[in-house]
Every structure is written in C-alpha cells, then in structure tokens.
Design a protein around this motif. Sequence first.
Motif, PDB file in Angstrom:
ATOM      1  N   LEU A  39      35.422 -10.689   0.102  1.00 46.28           N
ATOM      2  CA  LEU A  39      36.404 -11.439  -0.682  1.00 46.28           C
ATOM      3  C   LEU A  39      36.804 -10.662  -1.932  1.00 46.28           C
ATOM      4  N   ILE A  88      38.644 -15.688   6.256  1.00 44.81           N
ATOM      5  CA  ILE A  88      38.271 -17.049   5.875  1.00 44.81           C
ATOM      6  C   ILE A  88      38.286 -17.960   7.098  1.00 44.81           C
ATOM      7  N   ILE A  93      33.959 -15.333   5.458  1.00 47.44           N
ATOM      8  CA  ILE A  93      33.920 -15.608   4.020  1.00 47.44           C
ATOM      9  C   ILE A  93      33.799 -17.115   3.876  1.00 47.44           C
ATOM     10  N   ALA A  98      36.071 -18.996  -1.237  1.00 47.75           N
ATOM     11  CA  ALA A  98      37.415 -18.414  -1.188  1.00 47.75           C
ATOM     12  C   ALA A  98      38.436 -19.360  -1.803  1.00 47.75           C
TER      13      ALA A  98
END
Length: 155
Positions: A39, A88, A93, A98
């Motif tokens: 990220l 994501i 992540i 996020a």
Amino acid sequence: MAQEMYYISLGTLIIAILSFIISIITLKRDKINRGYDMLHNALILINTLNLKITDYMKIKNTTKNQQKQISSITTEYINQYCYLAFLINNKQINDLVAYRMGNKFIFNMFNSLKSRLNSDEHKEIFVLVKRWKKYPPTNIWNRFVSNIMGYYTCS
C-alpha cells in the motif's frame, strides 16, 4: 516410569502446539506487513506520478510532445490506481487500512478522471468505488455484508 513418559510426551505436545501457534501468528504478521508495504509503495508511486503531472501542467504553453507525455503519465497514473484497487479487491491489502489511508485519493481520482476510465479495462476501480460507497469498511457489518453481496469480485 510410565508416569514420566506421559509427562515427556505431554510436554512435547505442548511445545509443538505452542510453536504451531507462534508460526501462525508470525505468518499473519508478515502478511499484514507485506500489505502495508504494498500500500505504501503504491501510494508513493501514485503521488510521484501526480507530481509529474502537476509539473507538466504548470507549463503554460505546452507542445504536442509535452501533451503526449501528460497523457501517458495520466494513463500510468490510472493504471497504478487500478493496480492498487486490484490488490485491495484480492485482499492482499487490508481493506480497512486502505480505506483509511487512501479513500479520499481514490474517490477524487475516480470523480476527476471518470471520463477517461474504461469500465472494461479498469473494472477493479469501479468495483472498489462501488463497494466503498455502498459499504465503507468502517465496521464489521459492512465488511461482512460486502463479502456476502460479492462486492469483491470483478465480474
């Protein structure tokens, strides 16, 4: 003698169980750390591209070559957001992390560049924005419902 063997085998079993638990905790911690690193790297690259775009936009009289460079950098900028959304959506992540770090960036990018986004090419971004607008991952209920409703899939 039998009592001692019982304690030895029980001790060995306890040590094996504890080492198994520690290895699971370590693997989970490493996955979370890799997620933070991915990220962080994606956001740094996006911000670097953003700075390049603003540097080119500062020039008042742009040539065709500079406009092509702006267009290619903007395309790369969109592709980086698409990659971030892919990470994501595939749960590489953490969704909540996020969201807390980059939801404003993603919503602003989506709103400002919506005309340049192709729903087939950049499907991940559309899925992510749709999910975050309807079920922001700020509580367990929204995360649970978005899983059930299939908001993680890009189909």
